[in-house]
Structure formats: structure tokens, C-alpha cells
Design a protein around this motif. Structure first.
Motif, PDB file in Angstrom:
ATOM      1  N   TYR A 333      36.577  34.342  33.214  1.00 39.38           N
ATOM      2  CA  TYR A 333      38.003  34.606  33.497  1.00 39.38           C
ATOM      3  C   TYR A 333      38.203  34.860  34.992  1.00 39.38           C
ATOM      4  CZ  TYR A 333      37.863  35.745  28.474  1.00 39.38           C
ATOM      5  OH  TYR A 333      37.639  35.732  27.131  1.00 39.38           O
ATOM      6  N   LEU A 334      37.235  35.593  35.588  1.00 39.41           N
ATOM      7  CA  LEU A 334      37.364  35.866  37.019  1.00 39.41           C
ATOM      8  C   LEU A 334      37.280  34.567  37.810  1.00 39.41           C
ATOM      9  CD1 LEU A 334      35.251  39.139  37.167  1.00 39.41           C
ATOM     10  CD2 LEU A 334      37.633  38.937  37.914  1.00 39.41           C
ATOM     11  N   LYS A 335      36.314  33.722  37.439  1.00 34.75           N
ATOM     12  CA  LYS A 335      36.118  32.475  38.191  1.00 34.75           C
ATOM     13  C   LYS A 335      37.353  31.572  38.118  1.00 34.75           C
ATOM     14  CE  LYS A 335      33.575  28.170  38.212  1.00 34.75           C
ATOM     15  NZ  LYS A 335      32.362  27.435  38.070  1.00 34.75           N
ATOM     16  N   TYR A 336      37.844  31.371  36.894  1.00 32.56           N
ATOM     17  CA  TYR A 336      38.904  30.366  36.741  1.00 32.56           C
ATOM     18  C   TYR A 336      40.299  30.892  37.064  1.00 32.56           C
ATOM     19  CZ  TYR A 336      35.496  27.107  34.951  1.00 32.56           C
ATOM     20  OH  TYR A 336      34.418  26.266  34.842  1.00 32.56           O
ATOM     21  N   LEU A 337      40.479  32.208  36.962  1.00 34.80           N
ATOM     22  CA  LEU A 337      41.838  32.696  37.167  1.00 34.80           C
ATOM     23  C   LEU A 337      42.030  33.550  38.413  1.00 34.80           C
ATOM     24  CD1 LEU A 337      42.891  33.480  33.522  1.00 34.80           C
ATOM     25  CD2 LEU A 337      44.210  32.103  35.116  1.00 34.80           C
ATOM     26  N   PHE A 338      41.005  34.260  38.827  1.00 35.55           N
ATOM     27  CA  PHE A 338      41.268  35.271  39.848  1.00 35.55           C
ATOM     28  C   PHE A 338      40.416  35.191  41.115  1.00 35.55           C
ATOM     29  CE2 PHE A 338      42.429  37.238  35.690  1.00 35.55           C
ATOM     30  CZ  PHE A 338      43.794  37.227  35.876  1.00 35.55           C
ATOM     31  N   ASP A 339      39.146  34.849  40.999  1.00 37.42           N
ATOM     32  CA  ASP A 339      38.295  34.835  42.190  1.00 37.42           C
ATOM     33  C   ASP A 339      38.570  33.592  43.035  1.00 37.42           C
ATOM     34  OD1 ASP A 339      36.963  37.153  41.622  1.00 37.42           O
ATOM     35  OD2 ASP A 339      35.107  36.205  40.919  1.00 37.42           O
ATOM     36  N   SER A 340      38.384  33.758  44.366  1.00 36.97           N
ATOM     37  CA  SER A 340      38.380  32.548  45.202  1.00 36.97           C
ATOM     38  C   SER A 340      37.030  31.868  44.993  1.00 36.97           C
ATOM     39  CB  SER A 340      38.547  32.931  46.675  1.00 36.97           C
ATOM     40  OG  SER A 340      37.384  33.644  47.080  1.00 36.97           O
ATOM     41  N   GLU A 341      36.903  30.650  45.508  1.00 36.05           N
ATOM     42  CA  GLU A 341      35.641  29.925  45.337  1.00 36.05           C
ATOM     43  C   GLU A 341      34.471  30.733  45.912  1.00 36.05           C
ATOM     44  OE1 GLU A 341      35.913  26.028  47.006  1.00 36.05           O
ATOM     45  OE2 GLU A 341      34.016  25.393  46.106  1.00 36.05           O
ATOM     46  N   GLY A 342      34.696  31.279  47.118  1.00 41.96           N
ATOM     47  CA  GLY A 342      33.646  32.053  47.791  1.00 41.96           C
ATOM     48  C   GLY A 342      33.279  33.294  46.984  1.00 41.96           C
ATOM     49  N   GLU A 343      34.310  34.005  46.498  1.00 38.30           N
ATOM     50  CA  GLU A 343      34.051  35.225  45.714  1.00 38.30           C
ATOM     51  C   GLU A 343      33.251  34.905  44.458  1.00 38.30           C
ATOM     52  OE1 GLU A 343      38.078  37.843  46.730  1.00 38.30           O
ATOM     53  OE2 GLU A 343      38.148  36.310  45.175  1.00 38.30           O
ATOM     54  N   SER A 344      33.585  33.776  43.854  1.00 34.26           N
ATOM     55  CA  SER A 344      32.925  33.418  42.602  1.00 34.26           C
ATOM     56  C   SER A 344      31.455  33.072  42.823  1.00 34.26           C
ATOM     57  CB  SER A 344      33.673  32.252  41.951  1.00 34.26           C
ATOM     58  OG  SER A 344      33.155  32.017  40.692  1.00 34.26           O
ATOM     59  N   ILE A 345      31.203  32.357  43.916  1.00 38.66           N
ATOM     60  CA  ILE A 345      29.806  31.997  44.232  1.00 38.66           C
ATOM     61  C   ILE A 345      28.996  33.275  44.472  1.00 38.66           C
ATOM     62  CG2 ILE A 345      28.336  30.878  45.992  1.00 38.66           C
ATOM     63  CD1 ILE A 345      30.612  28.738  46.220  1.00 38.66           C
ATOM     64  N   GLU A 346      29.609  34.201  45.201  1.00 38.39           N
ATOM     65  CA  GLU A 346      28.916  35.462  45.516  1.00 38.39           C
ATOM     66  C   GLU A 346      28.683  36.265  44.229  1.00 38.39           C
ATOM     67  OE1 GLU A 346      30.958  37.519  48.686  1.00 38.39           O
ATOM     68  OE2 GLU A 346      29.710  39.303  48.318  1.00 38.39           O
ATOM     69  N   GLY A 363      35.422  45.971  35.621  1.00 37.54           N
ATOM     70  CA  GLY A 363      36.400  46.719  36.418  1.00 37.54           C
ATOM     71  C   GLY A 363      37.252  45.770  37.263  1.00 37.54           C
ATOM     72  N   ASP A 364      36.589  44.792  37.881  1.00 40.04           N
ATOM     73  CA  ASP A 364      37.328  43.814  38.704  1.00 40.04           C
ATOM     74  C   ASP A 364      38.329  43.040  37.839  1.00 40.04           C
ATOM     75  OD1 ASP A 364      35.861  44.554  40.882  1.00 40.04           O
ATOM     76  OD2 ASP A 364      34.517  42.815  40.846  1.00 40.04           O
ATOM     77  N   LEU A 365      37.868  42.660  36.648  1.00 44.06           N
ATOM     78  CA  LEU A 365      38.757  41.874  35.781  1.00 44.06           C
ATOM     79  C   LEU A 365      39.959  42.712  35.336  1.00 44.06           C
ATOM     80  CD1 LEU A 365      39.346  39.245  34.271  1.00 44.06           C
ATOM     81  CD2 LEU A 365      37.947  40.082  32.375  1.00 44.06           C
ATOM     82  N   ILE A 366      39.684  43.947  34.958  1.00 49.96           N
ATOM     83  CA  ILE A 366      40.787  44.825  34.516  1.00 49.96           C
ATOM     84  C   ILE A 366      41.820  44.946  35.639  1.00 49.96           C
ATOM     85  CG2 ILE A 366      41.354  47.237  33.930  1.00 49.96           C
ATOM     86  CD1 ILE A 366      38.601  47.256  32.393  1.00 49.96           C
ATOM     87  N   LYS A 367      41.340  45.120  36.847  1.00 47.72           N
ATOM     88  CA  LYS A 367      42.244  45.278  38.010  1.00 47.72           C
ATOM     89  C   LYS A 367      43.119  44.036  38.201  1.00 47.72           C
ATOM     90  CE  LYS A 367      39.386  47.599  40.946  1.00 47.72           C
ATOM     91  NZ  LYS A 367      38.398  47.180  41.923  1.00 47.72           N
ATOM     92  N   LYS A 368      42.578  42.863  37.886  1.00 42.25           N
ATOM     93  CA  LYS A 368      43.327  41.619  38.119  1.00 42.25           C
ATOM     94  C   LYS A 368      44.211  41.259  36.921  1.00 42.25           C
ATOM     95  CE  LYS A 368      41.423  40.477  42.104  1.00 42.25           C
ATOM     96  NZ  LYS A 368      40.177  39.819  42.372  1.00 42.25           N
ATOM     97  N   VAL A 369      43.672  41.433  35.724  1.00 44.90           N
ATOM     98  CA  VAL A 369      44.375  40.886  34.566  1.00 44.90           C
ATOM     99  C   VAL A 369      45.559  41.762  34.137  1.00 44.90           C
ATOM    100  CG1 VAL A 369      43.064  41.807  32.583  1.00 44.90           C
ATOM    101  CG2 VAL A 369      43.863  39.480  32.506  1.00 44.90           C
TER     102      VAL A 369
END
Ligand code: TYM
Length: 399
Positions: A333-346, A363-369
Motif C-alpha cells: 500500500y505504501l509503495k503504490y499509494l503513498f511512497d515516492s519511488e525513492g522512498e519505496s526503494i529505500e 506507523g507510516d501507513l497509518i499516518k498516510k492512510v
């Protein structure tokens, strides 16, 4: 699982040419009513006879729109039919219509939003019209346990979600099958006349115990593919963004299109977003797998905290062995909806290397979703006064 209806069986039929797929030791099923198993998307391309989204087609889109949507870049939308042709026609000035839909069997979840967010992006970028079909008839006919009253309520709720996505009201028309069938029926019988029961059985897996409403339904989902040509009074291409489960409908539609004097509808197919429980797709018929648009923040938080991940059973093991982001819905969910490409790779590297713990990703997902869904909820409220702007007959919905 097939939504509670036992009348389609795929296990003893030799007409089952498209639905159940075996690859090595893994079996999976992809039909409009059942998506099960570990899906090999490359195999689906081969089996369904579609084409992979490749760099060439992405470059073509980039040339027209000036950018590449992340869903395309990361191949969430991974397959197509005739997308290159639709783009060529567009460049010649022959604008396409978008067509997508919803079967209102329950509440809308994150998975449904994916094709709709992409459809909105396409509408904005290409400045094109959209037909949005609500197949309430389908959900009534294919579910033993749902009456029309319940489905009507879901239709209303789902229409709020669709409007909340922000489609242009001037360029978007919602068709609700049981209310607006007059717009579809003439086309639908033309299509139905050209499809034999034998083909319907082969494509959809109908059997002698399928109710006859189910057998008659597919042309009704096909009809909006040809409606734009009638509305525009000239041959008009149609592009359908949807997950690949809907593909059987487009196969039969493409078979009859040219015989009826229309273009074959083009498709762009997405993968499925996984559910919260395991690697199965998110499904409204299994509420425990889904984050719904109407879930309150506390509920979302609890669902995310309780979700399955690709992590190790203990912190020590996670640090030592690292996690498996490839099977992790939280990563997904983070990769496809919220992270940038760079964030996702990291994130991927840190998970694999054991530096990142599942609690941190959750925690990151809760903050975004949470704000993402709260925003949709605010728009759903506003949508209650906007229904008339979208329905094909300009009428409100009675609930
Ligand atoms: P429905 O209501 O099952 O699904 C609506 C849309 O959501 C997609 N979808 C998903 N996408 C990603 N991950 C998931 N877990 C997931 N679950 C569902 C579906 O592919 C679909 O695009 N018969 C249709 C309604 C319909 C339609 C259409 C859909 C009528 N005309 C034209 C697409 C295009 C249905 O029941 O969709």
C-alpha cells in the motif's frame, strides 16, 4: 471465493478455457467473481492474449501527457489491449471515451479506488468523457444472499465514493443498470443475439444450474462499450481501465464489436491490491481483508496494526534475517499509494536488511492512510448533493 453463489463450478468443465490457470505447482483463478491463489500476471497476459505495458507505450503516453503516472511506471497497470491504437487515434483527433464500473455488492475499499484514481487521472490528462456503469443487476443475480433493497443501499453509498473521486461532472455519466436500462437495452439485445450459450459457458463457466439471469447478464456490461458511438454519432474508441478480473466481458465484446459496426473496446488492466489478512486480493465480500472508505480513523488504525506483514515473528529475527517486502501488504500500500519511488526503494532495502521493523512501516501507513480516507469521507458528504449532476437521467437516487 465466488460471492456466495454456488451455481458456477469451474472444476469439472472442459469449457473452462480461460478461468482456472495452472502454472507449475501453483493454481490460480481469475474471473469477474472469483480471484484466488497466487497470481502469475505474466501467465495471465499469455493466457488471456493481452499485451504487456512496455516502455514503448509508456513513452507514447509521456509524449502526449508530459508525464508517466506511477501506476504505469511501476506496472500496477501491467497489461492492455489496443491502448497503442487508442493513443494513435487520439493523436489524430479521434478522442476516446473512458468506461469503467462498479458492482455494488458492498462498501467500497482501497482496491476499488485504484482503477478509479487512475481513470480520473486519464480523464484529466486526456480531457475525455467517462461512462461509469453500476451493475446492481449483476450483484443481485450473482449473489444468493443479497436482495435488491440491500443492493440499492450499496448503490447509493458506492455512487458517493465515485463522486468523491472528483470526476468531472460535465464529462462523467453514471448509469445504474436497473434504473437506466433503456439506454442499454437496444444495444444489449444486439450483442446477446450474437453470443451463443456455448461461448458464454466457455468464457464465464456457466453451468446448467446457473440461473438464467446470470447467463443473460454479460451483454449488459458490454453495452456501454458501444454507447459512445451512438452518443457522438460517429465511431468512437473506448478505453476501459479496470483490474484484469473483468477481462472475460471484454473478450466477448471484442468478438462481436466489428460485426456490429463498432470499434473493439480497448483495455488497460491492473493487478489486484492484496488484502490485510494474507496475499489474497482485497475483497468487500471478505470485510476482514479490506480498508473501506467509510472506516473511521480508529478502525483503520486497528486494521493496519493487526494486519499480516512480511516480517519475522520477533524483532531479533527481523534484525538478523530481514523481512520479505514482496509479500507484505503494508509495503504494497505504501509503495503504490503513498511512497515516492525513492522512498519505496529505500524502504524495500531497509526491510530486507533488517533495519526496518514492521511496526515502523505500519506507523507510516497509518499516518498516510488516515488523512487519505478522511478526505474521501468529507467529499462523500458533499457528494450527497451532487448525484443529479452525474446520473444519465439527471435524477437523484431514492434510498
Ligand atoms: P467490482 O465492483 O467487483 O470492482 C470495481 C473495480 O475494482 C476492481 N477491483 C480491484 N482492483 C484492484 N484490487 C482489488 N482488490 C480489486 N477488487 C476489485 C475491479 O476490477 C473493477 O475495475 N462487473 C464489475 C462492474 C463493472 C465494470 C465495468 C468494472 C461494470 N462495467 C467496466 C470495470 C469496467 C464489478 O463488479 O466490479
Amino acid at each position: 471465493m465466488f460471492d456466495g453463489n454456488k451455481s458456477i463450478s469451474f472444476d469439472n468443465t472442459d469449457q473452462n478455457i480461460h478461468n482456472q490457470i495452472s502454472v507449475g505447482n501453483s493454481n490460480f483463478t481469475v474471473t469477474p467473481w472469483e480471484v484466488e491463489g497466487n497470481i502469475d500476471y505474466n501467465k495471465l497476459i499469455e493466457k488471456f492474449g493481452t499485451h504487456a505495458i512496455n516502455d514503448e507505450i509508456i513513452k507514447k503516453i509521456e509524449k502526449i501527457t508530459g508525464e508517466v503516472h506511477p501506476f504505469l511506471k511501476n506496472r500496477y497497470f501491467f497489461s492492455h489491449r489496443d491502448l497503442d491504437w487508442v493513443l494513435d487515434e487520439y493523436q489524430k483527433g479521434n478522442k476516446f471515451y473512458l468506461y469503467t464500473g462498479r458492482g455494488p455488492s458492498g462498501l467500497v475499499h482501497l482496491g476499488h479506488l485504484m482503477p478509479w484514481l487512475f481513470t480520473k487521472y486519464l480523464q484529466d490528462k486526456f480531457n475525455v468523457k467517462l461512462i461509469f456503469q453500476i451493475t446492481d443487476d449483476e450483484k443481485f443475480l450473482f449473489n444468493d444472499n443479497k436482495d435488491l433493497e440491500a443492493i440499492n443501499k450499496f448503490t447509493f453509498e458506492n455512487v458517493l465514493d465515485i463522486i468523491a473521486i472528483g470526476f468531472d461532472p460535465v464529462k462523467t455519466t453514471i448509469i445504474i443498470n436497473t434504473k437506466h436500462i433503456n439506454y442499454l437495452y437496444p444495444l444489449s439485445i444486439e450483442i446477446a443475439k450474437r453470443i451463443t450459450f456455448s461461448t458464454a459457458k466457455a468464457v464465464f463457466g456457466f453451468s446448467n444450474s446457473s440461473n438464467i439471469g446470470m447467463i443473460g447478464f454479460p451483454p449488459i456490461q458490454s453495452s456501454p462499450c458501444f454507447l459512445p458511438t451512438i452518443i457522438e454519432k460517429k465511431l468512437t474508441p473506448v478505453l476501459i481501465p479496470a483490474a484484469i478480473d473483468q477481462d472475460p466481458y471484454w473478450r466477448i465484446t471484442r468478438d462481436v464489436a466489428e460485426k456490429m459496426g463498432y470499434y473493439k473496446p480497448a483495455q488497460i488492466h491492473s493487478k489486484f491490491i492484496p488484502g490485510l489478512i494474507n496475499n489474497e486480493k482485497m475483497s468487500s465480500s471478505k470485510p476482514e481483508t479490506a480498508i473501506f472508505t467509510i472506516d473511521e480513523p480508529e478502525k483503520i488504525e486497528k486494521k493496519v496494526k493487526d494486519t499480516f506483514t512480511g516480517g519475522q515473528p520477533t524483532v531479533a529475527l527481523q534484525r538478523k534475517l530481514g523481512g520479505n517486502a514482496d509479500i507484505c501488504p503494508v509495503f504494497w500500500y505504501l509503495k503504490y499509494l503513498f511512497d515516492s519511488e525513492g522512498e519505496s526503494i529505500e524502504r524495500y532495502a531497509n526491510c530486507k536488511g533488517g533495519e526496518l521493523l514492521c511496526g515502523e512501516c505500519k506507523g507510516d501507513l497509518i499516518k498516510k492512510v488516515k488523512p487519505f480516507m478522511s478526505n474521501i469521507q468529507i467529499k462523500r458528504e458533499k457528494a450527497k448533493d451532487m448525484i443529479k449532476e452525474y446520473t444519465i437521467d439527471g435524477q437523484d437516487l431514492d434510498v
